[in-house]
Design an enzyme around this catalytic site. Structure first.
Site, PDB file in Angstrom:
ATOM      1  N   ALA A 195       2.001  -5.500  -2.663  1.00  0.00           N
ATOM      2  CA  ALA A 195       2.847  -6.516  -3.279  1.00  0.00           C
ATOM      3  C   ALA A 195       3.266  -7.474  -2.165  1.00  0.00           C
ATOM      4  O   ALA A 195       3.899  -7.053  -1.193  1.00  0.00           O
ATOM      5  CB  ALA A 195       4.064  -5.872  -3.930  1.00  0.00           C
ATOM      6  N   SER A 196       2.905  -8.730  -2.271  1.00  0.00           N
ATOM      7  CA  SER A 196       3.102  -9.681  -1.186  1.00  0.00           C
ATOM      8  C   SER A 196       4.577  -9.924  -0.903  1.00  0.00           C
ATOM      9  O   SER A 196       5.457  -9.660  -1.732  1.00  0.00           O
ATOM     10  CB  SER A 196       2.421 -11.007  -1.523  1.00  0.00           C
TER      11      SER A 196
END
Length: 408
Positions: A79-80
């Site tokens: 998840a960035s």
């Protein structure tokens, strides 16, 4: 790990958005689109990383959801960082009712944000090459009432022609090239936002079609992403006997490990410019400047032992620009300014027969950056199938499917 139920996710989520809006404004002058801000306050990020504590879900950090196999250097999916997510969605400029293609499904969180931005009349399609990643994204989206997002398992380079054309395409994996497929599947007035890597650094770019044969950037943002599988990524060599110092370079660059072996033990030459910075001032503009003026630009990475022993002392040990020419090397360096307390002086350190010349070239880049510190890079990308850059284009970065031109 389990979610900390003692914390209030809404409070943490709002604090995350407050923090990232302030950071984006302070560091880059970006006033976040109110619609993006509202979407990030609405979509519950912790539900897309359910195996992590709330404080992790709402911290300004990437959350590794699919670690790399043992021995592999890079993770498969994550998840960035929320700040980067927000900046790229701002640049994408999504409008209600639009059709969006996302390359890189991740946890499904970004697709959920896109679905919120497009509204009930829009359509979001996300693809990923890894079936574990797409299965996880599909589960997360279904559990959180985003079942209207299409999820496909396939090579992202192929896009999703069955639902094209798209008004927007966003790429959430690091790309070193732009497939012609993405050009063909985007509307003529559409926008592509992606993290594009050249000369061993990555910047998120917003690109639009221009003149019928090229993409032109209108926005850029420093970032880092898991690289896209199947593209020709950068090469890596070590240049010392203990394997403490590495160079990362593009496939079109002439970098020879044998020629550079032991270069760091040769005579050391230092050049210091008259440019100084305070401790929190970003330095990536120097790297941008070098990529737009010198085709020899690479990245140097030094282990902390190499730094402590004085073998190699780049400005940022894990990632600093360098220049390579045959048996010679110079890299970007920094030291405390001798006559300006609290400030740091920028310069370069060179080794090898051309070390002094390379260090001087880096200093020229530092000086040019110092005169226009706020200047951004402009990239034009020419799909090879549609034509070539003009003959007068100064800095060319060739790729298998495209040719980039880079200017400041």
């Amino acid at each position: 790990m389990s979610v900390n139920t003692d914390a209030d996710p809404a409070i943490l989520r709002n604090a995350m958005v407050d923090r990232l809006t302030t950071e984006l404004d302070t560091t880059s002058g970006l006033k976040l689109d109110p619609q993006v801000e509202a979407a990030m306050r609405q979509v519950e990020r912790h539900r897309y990383v359910p195996d992590f504590p709330l404080e992790t879900a709402y911290g300004d950090t990437a959350v590794i959801t699919h670690p790399s196999p043992e021995g592999a250097p890079l993770h498969l999916s994550c998840a960035s960082v929320p700040t980067v997510v927000a900046a790229m969605l701002h640049a994408l400029d999504v409008r209600p009712g639009q059709r969006i293609l996302e390359i890189g499904a991740g946890t499904g969180y970004n697709a959920a944000l896109l679905a919120t931005l497009t509204g009930p009349d829009g359509a979001v399609t996300t693809v990923d090459i890894n079936d574990d990643v797409t299965a996880n994204a599909r589960r997360n989206l279904d559990r959180n009432s985003s079942s209207n997002v299409r999820v496909f398992t396939r090579d992202g380079a192929h896009g999703a022609a069955e639902h094209a054309p798209y008004d927007r395409i966003i790429v959430t994996v690091g790309a070193s090239d732009i497939p012609l497929t993405w050009w063909q599947q985007l509307t003529d007035d559409g926008r592509l936002v992606l993290p594009l890597r050249w000369r061993a650094t990555t910047r998120a770019l917003a690109l639009t079609k221009t003149g019928g044969n090229r993409w032109t950037s209108s926005w850029d943002f420093l970032c880092g992403f898991v690289p896209m599988i199947g593209q020709p990524n950068e090469q890596t060599i070590t240049i010392d006997s203990d394997g403490l110092v590495k160079l990362h370079y593009d496939i079109d660059q002439a970098v020879d490990a044998q020629q550079l072996g032991g270069v760091l033990t040769s005579e050391r030459v230092e050049y210091w410019s008259d440019q100084t910075v305070h401790g929190e001032e970003p330095l990536d503009g120097v790297w941008q400047r070098l990529t737009s003026t010198d085709s020899r630009t690479v990245r140097i990475e030094a282990d902390l032992r190499a730094v402590s022993e004085g073998l190699c002392t780049p400005a940022i040990p894990v990632r600093s620009p360098a220049l390579v020419d045959g048996k010679s090397l110079a890299y970007f360096a920094i030291r405390r300014a001798p006559d300006q307390p609290g400030r740091w002086q920028l310069g370069a350190i060179g080794h090898g027969p051309l070390g002094a010349q390379l260090a001087a070239a880096i200093n020229d880049g530092i000086t040019a950056w110092g005169a226009q510190r706020a200047a951004g890079v402009q990239v034009q990308v020419y799909p090879r199938a549609l034509g070539q850059p003009p003959a007068e284009a100064a800095m060319l970065v060739p790729r298998p499917e495209t040719v980039l031109t880079v200017t400041m």
